[in-house]
Design a protein around this motif. Structure first.
Motif, PDB file in Angstrom:
ATOM      1  N   VAL A  77      -4.493   0.035 -22.444  1.00 50.27           N
ATOM      2  CA  VAL A  77      -4.363  -0.713 -21.261  1.00 50.27           C
ATOM      3  C   VAL A  77      -3.911  -2.269 -21.615  1.00 50.27           C
ATOM      4  O   VAL A  77      -4.713  -2.778 -22.373  1.00 50.27           O
ATOM      5  CB  VAL A  77      -5.392  -0.796 -20.310  1.00 50.27           C
ATOM      6  N   LEU A  78      -2.727  -2.678 -21.014  1.00 51.89           N
ATOM      7  CA  LEU A  78      -2.365  -4.174 -21.429  1.00 51.89           C
ATOM      8  C   LEU A  78      -3.375  -5.084 -21.007  1.00 51.89           C
ATOM      9  O   LEU A  78      -3.920  -5.100 -19.792  1.00 51.89           O
ATOM     10  CB  LEU A  78      -0.938  -4.072 -21.170  1.00 51.89           C
ATOM     11  N   GLU A  79      -3.514  -6.149 -21.678  1.00 51.39           N
ATOM     12  CA  GLU A  79      -4.400  -7.350 -21.395  1.00 51.39           C
ATOM     13  C   GLU A  79      -3.491  -7.842 -20.139  1.00 51.39           C
ATOM     14  O   GLU A  79      -2.271  -8.046 -19.754  1.00 51.39           O
ATOM     15  CB  GLU A  79      -4.357  -8.470 -22.237  1.00 51.39           C
ATOM     16  N   GLY A  80      -4.492  -8.175 -19.082  1.00 52.86           N
ATOM     17  CA  GLY A  80      -4.065  -8.788 -17.842  1.00 52.86           C
ATOM     18  C   GLY A  80      -3.771  -7.608 -16.709  1.00 52.86           C
ATOM     19  O   GLY A  80      -3.515  -7.947 -15.656  1.00 52.86           O
ATOM     20  N   ILE A  85     -10.664   0.822  -9.070  1.00 49.71           N
ATOM     21  CA  ILE A  85     -11.495   1.901  -9.489  1.00 49.71           C
ATOM     22  C   ILE A  85     -12.508   1.761  -8.061  1.00 49.71           C
ATOM     23  O   ILE A  85     -13.247   0.844  -8.083  1.00 49.71           O
ATOM     24  CB  ILE A  85     -12.345   1.745 -10.879  1.00 49.71           C
ATOM     25  N   GLU A  86     -12.659   3.084  -7.589  1.00 57.15           N
ATOM     26  CA  GLU A  86     -13.454   3.114  -6.276  1.00 57.15           C
ATOM     27  C   GLU A  86     -13.355   1.887  -5.366  1.00 57.15           C
ATOM     28  O   GLU A  86     -14.632   1.358  -4.942  1.00 57.15           O
ATOM     29  CB  GLU A  86     -14.967   3.312  -6.794  1.00 57.15           C
ATOM     30  N   GLY A  87     -12.161   1.521  -5.233  1.00 52.28           N
ATOM     31  CA  GLY A  87     -12.098   0.318  -4.341  1.00 52.28           C
ATOM     32  C   GLY A  87     -12.174  -1.093  -4.611  1.00 52.28           C
ATOM     33  O   GLY A  87     -12.316  -2.149  -4.112  1.00 52.28           O
ATOM     34  N   GLN A  88     -12.544  -1.290  -6.060  1.00 49.99           N
ATOM     35  CA  GLN A  88     -12.919  -2.541  -6.780  1.00 49.99           C
ATOM     36  C   GLN A  88     -11.855  -2.671  -7.615  1.00 49.99           C
ATOM     37  O   GLN A  88     -11.249  -1.836  -8.510  1.00 49.99           O
ATOM     38  CB  GLN A  88     -14.145  -2.480  -7.383  1.00 49.99           C
ATOM     39  N   SER A  89     -11.229  -4.159  -7.793  1.00 55.89           N
ATOM     40  CA  SER A  89     -10.525  -4.627  -8.856  1.00 55.89           C
ATOM     41  C   SER A  89     -10.982  -5.134 -10.105  1.00 55.89           C
ATOM     42  O   SER A  89     -12.003  -5.877  -9.834  1.00 55.89           O
ATOM     43  CB  SER A  89      -9.606  -5.508  -8.142  1.00 55.89           C
ATOM     44  N   TYR A  90     -10.542  -4.803 -11.255  1.00 51.52           N
ATOM     45  CA  TYR A  90     -10.984  -5.399 -12.463  1.00 51.52           C
ATOM     46  C   TYR A  90      -9.889  -5.678 -13.322  1.00 51.52           C
ATOM     47  O   TYR A  90      -8.779  -5.054 -12.906  1.00 51.52           O
ATOM     48  CB  TYR A  90     -11.817  -4.281 -13.275  1.00 51.52           C
ATOM     49  N   PRO A 104     -20.625  11.876  -9.468  1.00 56.68           N
ATOM     50  CA  PRO A 104     -19.931  12.863 -10.016  1.00 56.68           C
ATOM     51  C   PRO A 104     -18.600  13.324  -9.336  1.00 56.68           C
ATOM     52  O   PRO A 104     -18.559  12.848  -8.075  1.00 56.68           O
ATOM     53  CB  PRO A 104     -20.964  14.111 -10.207  1.00 56.68           C
ATOM     54  N   GLY A 105     -17.706  13.877  -9.872  1.00 57.79           N
ATOM     55  CA  GLY A 105     -16.236  14.253  -9.050  1.00 57.79           C
ATOM     56  C   GLY A 105     -15.235  13.761  -9.857  1.00 57.79           C
ATOM     57  O   GLY A 105     -15.264  13.026 -10.748  1.00 57.79           O
ATOM     58  N   ALA A 106     -14.186  13.713  -9.081  1.00 58.66           N
ATOM     59  CA  ALA A 106     -12.814  13.245  -9.624  1.00 58.66           C
ATOM     60  C   ALA A 106     -12.664  11.814  -9.064  1.00 58.66           C
ATOM     61  O   ALA A 106     -12.825  11.682  -7.869  1.00 58.66           O
ATOM     62  CB  ALA A 106     -11.618  14.286  -9.012  1.00 58.66           C
ATOM     63  N   HIS A 107     -12.452  10.996  -9.910  1.00 54.13           N
ATOM     64  CA  HIS A 107     -11.994   9.721  -9.281  1.00 54.13           C
ATOM     65  C   HIS A 107     -10.587   9.129  -9.823  1.00 54.13           C
ATOM     66  O   HIS A 107     -10.391   9.466 -10.961  1.00 54.13           O
ATOM     67  CB  HIS A 107     -13.276   8.683  -9.988  1.00 54.13           C
ATOM     68  N   THR A 108      -9.893   8.558  -9.018  1.00 55.33           N
ATOM     69  CA  THR A 108      -8.558   8.080  -9.312  1.00 55.33           C
ATOM     70  C   THR A 108      -8.738   6.539  -9.557  1.00 55.33           C
ATOM     71  O   THR A 108      -9.372   5.693  -8.921  1.00 55.33           O
ATOM     72  CB  THR A 108      -7.820   7.822  -8.048  1.00 55.33           C
ATOM     73  N   VAL A 109      -8.121   6.401 -10.708  1.00 54.80           N
ATOM     74  CA  VAL A 109      -7.763   5.112 -11.371  1.00 54.80           C
ATOM     75  C   VAL A 109      -6.505   4.697 -11.574  1.00 54.80           C
ATOM     76  O   VAL A 109      -5.888   5.230 -12.152  1.00 54.80           O
ATOM     77  CB  VAL A 109      -8.640   5.007 -12.875  1.00 54.80           C
ATOM     78  N   LYS A 110      -6.273   3.436 -10.812  1.00 52.85           N
ATOM     79  CA  LYS A 110      -4.881   2.968 -10.954  1.00 52.85           C
ATOM     80  C   LYS A 110      -4.882   1.833 -11.779  1.00 52.85           C
ATOM     81  O   LYS A 110      -5.882   0.849 -11.731  1.00 52.85           O
ATOM     82  CB  LYS A 110      -4.366   2.551  -9.457  1.00 52.85           C
ATOM     83  N   VAL A 111      -3.782   1.543 -12.764  1.00 54.18           N
ATOM     84  CA  VAL A 111      -3.482   0.550 -13.733  1.00 54.18           C
ATOM     85  C   VAL A 111      -2.311   0.136 -13.235  1.00 54.18           C
ATOM     86  O   VAL A 111      -1.177   0.533 -12.903  1.00 54.18           O
ATOM     87  CB  VAL A 111      -3.521   0.997 -14.902  1.00 54.18           C
ATOM     88  N   SER A 112      -2.183  -1.459 -12.994  1.00 54.51           N
ATOM     89  CA  SER A 112      -1.035  -2.018 -12.446  1.00 54.51           C
ATOM     90  C   SER A 112      -0.916  -3.508 -13.495  1.00 54.51           C
ATOM     91  O   SER A 112      -1.726  -4.137 -13.683  1.00 54.51           O
ATOM     92  CB  SER A 112      -0.971  -2.626 -11.007  1.00 54.51           C
TER      93      SER A 112
END
Length: 129
Positions: A77-80, A85-90, A104-112
């Motif tokens: 995962v590139l810096e910046g 994740i779960e509606g929160q941005s990091y 528990p369960g399936a969680h979608t993680v989006k990387v931009s």
């Protein structure tokens, strides 16, 4: 004399394509002006903002980010990068990302990270013992 149709793309300051049109050149200029786009170029193919961008006046494919998932760890995962994740941005710092989930369960993680293509991972979080 009738002008041949060409493809044009309007873009913002970072090269993101915000509008495209297939029309005669004189119509393109008017179309861009009416829609408030000051930066546009003729492109050699039908561009899409989710897969292409404008770099130095040329349409080019957006590069792949190259992140990978192994269990609850994201690598490459590139810096910046922004992780949603779960509606929160990091914001990623360039190191491996260890994911922890409250349920528990399936969680979608989006990387931009512009101009890279967005990536989505579905991480399965098993029930805690």
């Amino acid at each position: 004399m009738m002008m041949a149709n060409k493809t044009f793309a309007a873009f913002d300051d970072k090269g993101e394509i915000v509008f495209s049109a297939y029309c005669a050149e004189e119509v393109a200029a008017l179309n861009m002006q009416i829609n408030g786009f000051s930066q546009y170029v003729e492109v050699s193919y039908a561009v899409r903002g989710d897969t292409d961008y404008i770099l130095d006046g040329e349409a080019v494919p957006r590069p792949s980010m190259g992140s990978t998932a192994n269990g609850n760890t994201l690598s490459g995962v590139l810096e910046g990068s922004t992780l949603l994740i779960e509606g929160q941005s990091y914001t990623a710092d360039g190191t491996d990302v260890e994911l922890e989930f409250t349920l528990p369960g399936a969680h979608t993680v989006k990387v931009s990270l512009w101009p890279y293509l967005d990536q989505e991972f579905v991480i399965e979080n098993s029930a805690q013992q």
